[in-house]
Design a protein around this motif. Structure first.
Motif, PDB file in Angstrom:
ATOM      1  N   SER A 199       0.716  -1.155  -0.031  1.00  0.00           N
ATOM      2  CA  SER A 199       0.029   0.043   0.007  1.00  0.00           C
ATOM      3  C   SER A 199       0.836   1.236  -0.003  1.00  0.00           C
ATOM      4  O   SER A 199       2.001   1.294   0.633  1.00  0.00           O
ATOM      5  CB  SER A 199      -0.868   0.001   1.187  1.00  0.00           C
ATOM      6  N   GLY A 200       0.304   2.391  -0.581  1.00  0.00           N
ATOM      7  CA  GLY A 200       1.004   3.456  -0.663  1.00  0.00           C
ATOM      8  C   GLY A 200       2.303   3.681  -1.522  1.00  0.00           C
ATOM      9  O   GLY A 200       3.245   4.396  -1.045  1.00  0.00           O
ATOM     10  N   ALA A 201       2.165   2.833  -2.625  1.00  0.00           N
ATOM     11  CA  ALA A 201       3.527   2.934  -3.521  1.00  0.00           C
ATOM     12  C   ALA A 201       4.166   4.183  -3.712  1.00  0.00           C
ATOM     13  O   ALA A 201       5.191   4.450  -3.881  1.00  0.00           O
ATOM     14  CB  ALA A 201       3.101   2.013  -4.533  1.00  0.00           C
ATOM     15  N   VAL A 202       3.263   4.988  -4.302  1.00  0.00           N
ATOM     16  CA  VAL A 202       3.468   6.537  -4.535  1.00  0.00           C
ATOM     17  C   VAL A 202       3.192   7.614  -3.705  1.00  0.00           C
ATOM     18  O   VAL A 202       3.802   8.444  -3.305  1.00  0.00           O
ATOM     19  CB  VAL A 202       3.057   6.866  -6.062  1.00  0.00           C
ATOM     20  N   SER A 203       1.945   7.409  -3.084  1.00  0.00           N
ATOM     21  CA  SER A 203       1.112   8.494  -2.432  1.00  0.00           C
ATOM     22  C   SER A 203       1.478   8.465  -0.863  1.00  0.00           C
ATOM     23  O   SER A 203       1.396   8.972   0.154  1.00  0.00           O
ATOM     24  CB  SER A 203      -0.519   8.548  -2.515  1.00  0.00           C
ATOM     25  N   GLY A 204       2.062   7.270  -0.563  1.00  0.00           N
ATOM     26  CA  GLY A 204       1.990   6.806   1.035  1.00  0.00           C
ATOM     27  C   GLY A 204       0.919   6.280   1.743  1.00  0.00           C
ATOM     28  O   GLY A 204       0.735   5.957   2.824  1.00  0.00           O
ATOM     29  N   HIS A 205      -0.236   6.406   0.880  1.00  0.00           N
ATOM     30  CA  HIS A 205      -1.518   5.784   1.169  1.00  0.00           C
ATOM     31  C   HIS A 205      -2.232   4.920   0.375  1.00  0.00           C
ATOM     32  O   HIS A 205      -2.291   5.246  -0.698  1.00  0.00           O
ATOM     33  CB  HIS A 205      -2.477   7.214   1.751  1.00  0.00           C
ATOM     34  N   LEU A 206      -2.989   4.260   1.123  1.00  0.00           N
ATOM     35  CA  LEU A 206      -3.670   3.233   0.133  1.00  0.00           C
ATOM     36  C   LEU A 206      -4.995   3.895  -0.434  1.00  0.00           C
ATOM     37  O   LEU A 206      -5.134   3.609  -1.707  1.00  0.00           O
ATOM     38  CB  LEU A 206      -4.491   1.975   1.157  1.00  0.00           C
ATOM     39  N   LEU A 207      -5.459   4.959   0.143  1.00  0.00           N
ATOM     40  CA  LEU A 207      -6.660   5.374  -0.395  1.00  0.00           C
ATOM     41  C   LEU A 207      -6.278   7.058  -0.437  1.00  0.00           C
ATOM     42  O   LEU A 207      -6.544   7.658   0.602  1.00  0.00           O
ATOM     43  CB  LEU A 207      -7.957   5.272   0.150  1.00  0.00           C
ATOM     44  N   PRO A 208      -5.452   7.453  -1.435  1.00  0.00           N
ATOM     45  CA  PRO A 208      -5.111   8.986  -1.424  1.00  0.00           C
ATOM     46  C   PRO A 208      -5.902   9.848  -1.234  1.00  0.00           C
ATOM     47  O   PRO A 208      -5.676  10.951  -0.566  1.00  0.00           O
ATOM     48  CB  PRO A 208      -4.454   8.817  -2.908  1.00  0.00           C
TER      49      PRO A 208
ATOM     50  N   LEU B  13      -9.700   5.683  -6.415  1.00  0.00           N
ATOM     51  CA  LEU B  13      -8.248   5.817  -6.480  1.00  0.00           C
ATOM     52  C   LEU B  13      -7.480   5.011  -5.261  1.00  0.00           C
ATOM     53  O   LEU B  13      -7.684   5.196  -4.226  1.00  0.00           O
ATOM     54  CB  LEU B  13      -7.887   7.371  -6.519  1.00  0.00           C
ATOM     55  N   VAL B  14      -6.752   4.188  -5.877  1.00  0.00           N
ATOM     56  CA  VAL B  14      -6.205   3.059  -4.763  1.00  0.00           C
ATOM     57  C   VAL B  14      -4.569   2.977  -5.260  1.00  0.00           C
ATOM     58  O   VAL B  14      -4.422   2.876  -6.382  1.00  0.00           O
ATOM     59  CB  VAL B  14      -6.898   1.665  -5.012  1.00  0.00           C
ATOM     60  N   ASP B  15      -3.770   3.178  -4.162  1.00  0.00           N
ATOM     61  CA  ASP B  15      -2.540   3.157  -4.299  1.00  0.00           C
ATOM     62  C   ASP B  15      -1.824   1.770  -3.619  1.00  0.00           C
ATOM     63  O   ASP B  15      -1.699   1.751  -2.472  1.00  0.00           O
ATOM     64  CB  ASP B  15      -1.881   4.422  -3.873  1.00  0.00           C
ATOM     65  N   ALA B  16      -1.846   0.658  -4.335  1.00  0.00           N
ATOM     66  CA  ALA B  16      -1.242  -0.767  -4.075  1.00  0.00           C
ATOM     67  C   ALA B  16      -0.497  -1.218  -5.141  1.00  0.00           C
ATOM     68  O   ALA B  16      -0.987  -1.362  -6.162  1.00  0.00           O
ATOM     69  CB  ALA B  16      -2.457  -1.382  -3.491  1.00  0.00           C
ATOM     70  N   ALA B  17       0.834  -1.324  -4.892  1.00  0.00           N
ATOM     71  CA  ALA B  17       1.834  -1.776  -5.998  1.00  0.00           C
ATOM     72  C   ALA B  17       2.149  -0.538  -6.871  1.00  0.00           C
ATOM     73  O   ALA B  17       3.336  -0.248  -7.229  1.00  0.00           O
ATOM     74  CB  ALA B  17       1.361  -2.988  -6.732  1.00  0.00           C
ATOM     75  N   THR B  18       0.911  -0.215  -7.541  1.00  0.00           N
ATOM     76  CA  THR B  18       1.198   1.171  -8.283  1.00  0.00           C
ATOM     77  C   THR B  18      -0.176   1.948  -8.305  1.00  0.00           C
ATOM     78  O   THR B  18      -1.211   0.995  -8.222  1.00  0.00           O
ATOM     79  CB  THR B  18       1.693   0.910  -9.936  1.00  0.00           C
ATOM     80  N   PRO B  19      -0.098   3.094  -8.100  1.00  0.00           N
ATOM     81  CA  PRO B  19      -1.537   3.536  -7.945  1.00  0.00           C
ATOM     82  C   PRO B  19      -2.475   3.481  -9.386  1.00  0.00           C
ATOM     83  O   PRO B  19      -1.940   3.851 -10.433  1.00  0.00           O
ATOM     84  CB  PRO B  19      -1.440   5.215  -7.703  1.00  0.00           C
TER      85      PRO B  19
END
Length: 413
Positions: A185-194, A213-219
């Motif tokens: 989680s949070g690959a780019v944003s630092g949060h699973l749900l930016p 918008l989900v950020d896991a592995a890649t957003p």
């Protein structure tokens, strides 16, 4: 087990005038293909390295006729591998998406298909000692800062190639490579749900659309096909010919890019960050036909997905896309969870244009927060050519003046 295999000798290099030479292992990784390079063989300067890769792949040129690119986003990829600088990893892997039509290298996010070739490459190049019957390689994806565990079958000191593992989008079978993305989680944003929300409502030319918008592995940003006036079972070819749909999908992606701070506005997202985030159109299970004439039944899938890659429809599904989708399916209230009508946890079956991909994600809900214990997918990989790549020095010099490097640096890394 000690390996009877010795490292292959350095290939013979011909000193062609005004041609730069470097060693390259050309491989298929999952349903992608590209060049694998040792970090020490490439320039340390990012712009110089980008210019070299563009020239090597034959870009910018939609046919990439003067390089090793395959005239497709899925075959215009590079993997740069080096001994890791972190104690919790064996090798560092930097993914580069080489643009076809512009002098641009994308380094935002990572590629899970090319990742499948990193472990075998590390063994072949002597970065990781082989152990039979299986070698574990800890791979730090420098684009995201996360460590992925790859399990590589080994025979006679080399990565096994033949096996009974079949993946949609790749003819035949191969040796199974397991990729566990762990807590991705949070690959780019630092949060699973930016955005902090399971879903958000946005306007597309005055028409409301629900997105997640989900950020896991890649957003990835997910949107219901029905909100775009589509079924969600369209072929890659039909999506590519649907200009209205392409524009709407890019508008959704542009919205997500601004949320992530990768673009100043949705309209600038294509130039500022064409590869990250990525967008997936989702729909409930339905019957559809693959380009090869195989019928995928509604009972064979838990969700229909159609992914875009570099503003073009993906002919299958990215590994990072499958991981992110599996994680997102566990988020109550997301458009993914609402579309996966019959899924009740466990491995999820994702119906993409080329067939069905199963992903096993172990996710625990802790109130409104989620903890990803593991997220694993199986891939295959195969070396195709190992040798010397020749690149025109004049083209490198010209591209070095105009190349752009797009993408975000990993949060907190």
């Amino acid at each position: 087990m000690e390996s009877p295999h010795s490292a292959p000798p350095e290939p013979i290099r011909v000193s062609y005038p005004r041609q730069r030479s470097l060693r390259c292992l050309f491989m298929r990784g999952g349903s992608s293909r590209g060049g694998f390079f040792l970090g020490e063989d490439l320039p340390a300067d990012e712009r110089e390295r980008g210019a070299l890769l563009l020239a090597a792949f034959g870009s910018p040129d939609m046919r990439q006729i003067d390089g090793i690119g395959g005239a497709d986003a899925l075959t215009s990829k590079a993997a740069i591998v080096a001994p890791s600088t972190r104690p919790d990893a064996d090798v560092d892997y930097t993914f580069c998406q080489v643009s076809l039509d512009s002098a641009q290298i994308g380094v935002g996010g990572t590629c899970g298909n090319m990742l499948a070739g990193v472990g075998p490459f590390a063994i072949i190049r002597g970065l990781v000692p082989p152990t039979a019957p299986e070698t574990t390689v800890r791979i730090r994806a420098t684009n995201t800062g996360q460590v992925i565990i790859a399990r590589i079958p080994v025979e006679d000191g080399l990565p096994a190639i033949e096996g009974d593992c079949a993946i949609p989008g790749v003819p035949g079978t191969g040796a199974r490579i397991g990729l566990d993305f762990g807590d991705c989680s949070g690959a780019v944003s630092g949060h699973l749900l930016p955005t902090g929300n399971a879903y958000d409502r946005i306007s597309l030319d005055g028409v409301a659309a629900a997105v997640s918008l989900v950020d896991a592995a890649t957003p990835f940003v997910f949107v219901r096909a029905s909100d775009l006036g589509r079924k969600g079972t369209e072929s890659a070819a039909s999506i590519a010919a649907d200009e209205e749909l392409l524009a709407r999908l890019e508008a959704v992606r542009g919205w997500a890019a601004t949320v992530l701070g990768l673009a100043a506005s949705p309209g600038t997202a294509r130039a500022a960050s064409p590869n990250v985030p990525r967008v997936i159109m989702v729909a409930p299970p339905q019957d559809y036909e693959t380009p090869e004439g195989m019928i995928v039944g509604a009972g064979d899938v838990d969700l229909c997905v159609r992914q875009m890659s570099m503003q073009r429809p993906h002919k299958a599904l990215a590994v990072t896309g499958s991981i992110c989708t599996a994680v997102a399916a566990a988020v109550a209230g997301s458009v993914i969870a609402e579309s996966a009508l019959g899924w009740r946890g466990g491995p999820i079956r994702l119906g993409h244009p080329a067939g069905v991909l199963r992903v096993n994600a172990d996710i625990a809900a802790e109130g409104e927060k989620f903890h990803i214990r593991s997220a694993e997918v199986e891939r295959t990989a195969r070396p195709i050519m190992d040798g010397v790549l020749y690149v025109p020095a004049a083209k490198i010099e010209a591209l070095a003046r105009v190349v752009t490097i797009s993408g975000a640096k990993p949060a907190g890394d």
